[in-house]
Write an enzyme that holds these catalytic residues in place. Sequence first.
Site, PDB file in Angstrom:
ATOM      1  N   GLU A  51      -1.713   6.808  11.456  1.00  0.00           N
ATOM      2  CA  GLU A  51      -0.077   5.229  10.936  1.00  0.00           C
ATOM      3  C   GLU A  51       1.227   5.926  11.544  1.00  0.00           C
ATOM      4  OE1 GLU A  51       2.870   3.773   7.753  1.00  0.00           O
ATOM      5  OE2 GLU A  51       1.019   4.370   7.397  1.00  0.00           O
ATOM      6  N   ARG A  55       9.756   4.110  12.436  1.00  0.00           N
ATOM      7  CA  ARG A  55      10.620   4.593  12.055  1.00  0.00           C
ATOM      8  C   ARG A  55      12.018   5.106  13.213  1.00  0.00           C
ATOM      9  NH1 ARG A  55       8.762   7.725   6.543  1.00  0.00           N
ATOM     10  NH2 ARG A  55       7.712   6.067   6.027  1.00  0.00           N
ATOM     11  N   LYS A 139      -0.567  -0.436  -0.856  1.00  0.00           N
ATOM     12  CA  LYS A 139       0.671   1.101  -0.439  1.00  0.00           C
ATOM     13  C   LYS A 139       1.581   1.210  -1.579  1.00  0.00           C
ATOM     14  CE  LYS A 139       3.077   3.654   2.584  1.00  0.00           C
ATOM     15  NZ  LYS A 139       3.208   3.872   4.615  1.00  0.00           N
TER      16      LYS A 139
END
Length: 220
Positions: A51, A55, A139
Site C-alpha cells: 500500500e 502522503r 480498514k
Amino acid sequence: MTDTSTNPNTPAHLQHPRFRSRVVPVIVLNDPQHAVPLAHALLEGGIDVMEITLRSDAALDAIEAVAKAVPEMHLGAGTVTRASDVPRIIDAGARFALSPGCTDALVDAMRATGLPFIPGVMTPGEVMRARDHGFTLMKLFPAQQAGGIAMLKALGAPLPDVRFCPTGGVGPDNLREVLALPNVAMAGGSWLTPADALQAGDWPRITALAREAAAIARGQ
C-alpha cells in the site's frame, strides 16, 4: 490470501482485493526511485502486496513505477481521501484503493471504477454505514486508538458479516494475535518499511522484516 473470493456479479468496488499475503505494508515513499527495489524486496520476503500512501509528492510516481516494472506485485493506493484522488491513482496504475475513512463522495467515485475499495472505519456506526454501502471488508483505523484487539472482538459479535484490515498500532509483537481473530482478513502496518531503511536503500533488512511477518501470518 484466503477468503477474498466474491460473487462475479458483485460490483468491482465492493470486491475484496485478491493476494496471498495477510500482511499489508503501509508505505510512505519520498523518493520514487526506491519503489521498484522495495517491491522486489517485499516479494523476496514473501509479501505480494503493498500500500503506497498518498502522503508524499512522490506517491503517484512511485505507484506508476511499480505498476510498470513489477506487475506481479498487488499494488494498492492508500490514504485516498478525496474523490479527486481516484482518477489519479487509476492513471498511475493502482489495482485497489484504501482510505482512512468513508464518505459518500469517495464511495461514488470508486463505484465508477474497476478497482476494489477498502474504506476506513473506527466506530460501530461507521461500520454499519459502510456496510449499508455494500462493503464487507473495511480498514479499522486507527486500530490502536479504536481499541485494538478488544475492539475487534467486540465488533465481531453484533457485526459477524464484516471483516477488517486493522492498521495503526499493529506490529510484530501483536501481529499473530491480531491475525488469529476470525473477523480479521489481513493487517496493515508501517514497521515493514522503516524510514531509515528506505533512505539507506537497505533492501535486505526489509526482506528480512517481510519474511518474519510472512512466517507469523502462516502461523510459523
